[in-house]
Design a protein around this motif. Structure first.
Motif, short mmCIF file in Angstrom:
data_model
loop_
_atom_site.label_atom_id
_atom_site.label_comp_id
_atom_site.label_asym_id
_atom_site.label_seq_id
_atom_site.Cartn_x
_atom_site.Cartn_y
_atom_site.Cartn_z
N ARG A 90 0.82 -1.21 0.00
CA ARG A 90 0.00 0.00 0.00
C ARG A 90 0.86 1.26 0.00
NH1 ARG A 90 -4.82 -1.51 4.27
NH2 ARG A 90 -5.82 -3.06 2.94
N ALA A 91 1.95 1.25 0.78
CA ALA A 91 2.85 2.41 0.81
C ALA A 91 3.50 2.62 -0.55
CB ALA A 91 3.91 2.23 1.89
N MET A 92 3.92 1.52 -1.20
CA MET A 92 4.53 1.62 -2.52
C MET A 92 3.53 2.13 -3.54
SD MET A 92 6.23 -1.39 -4.85
CE MET A 92 4.64 -2.14 -5.13
N ASN A 93 2.29 1.65 -3.46
CA ASN A 93 1.25 2.08 -4.38
C ASN A 93 0.93 3.57 -4.18
OD1 ASN A 93 -0.53 1.72 -6.43
ND2 ASN A 93 -2.06 0.61 -5.23
N ALA A 94 0.86 4.00 -2.92
CA ALA A 94 0.60 5.41 -2.63
C ALA A 94 1.75 6.28 -3.14
CB ALA A 94 0.40 5.61 -1.13
N ALA A 95 2.99 5.81 -2.97
CA ALA A 95 4.14 6.57 -3.46
C ALA A 95 4.11 6.68 -4.98
CB ALA A 95 5.43 5.91 -2.99
N MET A 96 3.75 5.61 -5.67
CA MET A 96 3.68 5.64 -7.13
C MET A 96 2.56 6.58 -7.59
SD MET A 96 6.12 3.94 -8.44
CE MET A 96 5.65 3.63 -10.12
N ASN A 97 1.43 6.57 -6.89
CA ASN A 97 0.35 7.49 -7.25
C ASN A 97 0.78 8.94 -7.05
OD1 ASN A 97 -1.39 5.44 -7.96
ND2 ASN A 97 -2.33 5.32 -5.93
N GLU A 98 1.47 9.22 -5.95
CA GLU A 98 1.96 10.57 -5.68
C GLU A 98 3.00 10.98 -6.72
OE1 GLU A 98 1.93 14.15 -3.95
OE2 GLU A 98 0.65 12.47 -3.35
N LEU A 99 3.86 10.05 -7.12
CA LEU A 99 4.87 10.34 -8.13
C LEU A 99 4.22 10.62 -9.48
CD1 LEU A 99 7.93 10.52 -8.62
CD2 LEU A 99 7.90 8.10 -9.15
N GLU A 100 3.15 9.89 -9.78
CA GLU A 100 2.45 10.12 -11.05
C GLU A 100 1.81 11.50 -11.07
OE1 GLU A 100 -0.62 7.67 -13.93
OE2 GLU A 100 -0.74 7.37 -11.78
#
Length: 134
Positions: A90-100
């Motif tokens: 979930r943390a990795m997914n949130a970081a990728m969404n924020e990066l996008e």
């Protein structure tokens, strides 16, 4: 049960065949080479197993209680590991969404696989033989 009987029968047949072949090649002279005998013993002799203890009454109940407690402990460890992995995902997914949202260039760069050698897949397997190229 049938599989273990069949396996042990095959092992015995192989053992007797190899024993007859190896007996003709093993040196019987004193101080001779015993490597073939050692190899035969390690590869083909059946493994020695201790007899299973038959538990009764209170000892059986204690054993089953310990087994259940051990399984419960392992289940809790597995669930804890799964929760930890879920949080990491979930943390990795949130970081990728924020990066996008932040930078499209960095997001695409994070998705591209490295062109460098990856260790487990392409590394040279160590061997005990020397190189053929000197």
């Amino acid at each position: 049960m049938l599989n273990t009987v069949r396996t042990s029968a095959v092992r015995r047949a192989t053992y007797s065949l190899c024993q007859s072949r190896l007996n003709s090649t093993v040196s019987t002279a004193p101080g001779g080479d015993t490597r073939l005998e050692t190899i035969r013993r390690v590869l083909f002799e059946p493994t020695r197993r201790e007899n299973v203890i038959a538990l009764e009454g209170e000892m059986l109940e204690q054993h089953e209680t310990i087994e259940r407690a051990w399984k419960l402990h392992r289940m809790r460890l597995r669930e804890q590991r799964e929760r930890s992995l879920e949080l990491q995902f979930r943390a990795m997914n949130a970081a990728m969404n924020e990066l996008e949202k932040t930078s499209d260039k960095l997001f695409k760069g994070a998705l591209v696989k490295s062109r460098h050698i990856t260790y487990p897949k392409q590394a040279k397997i160590p061997t005990e033989t020397p190189s053929t190229h000197g």
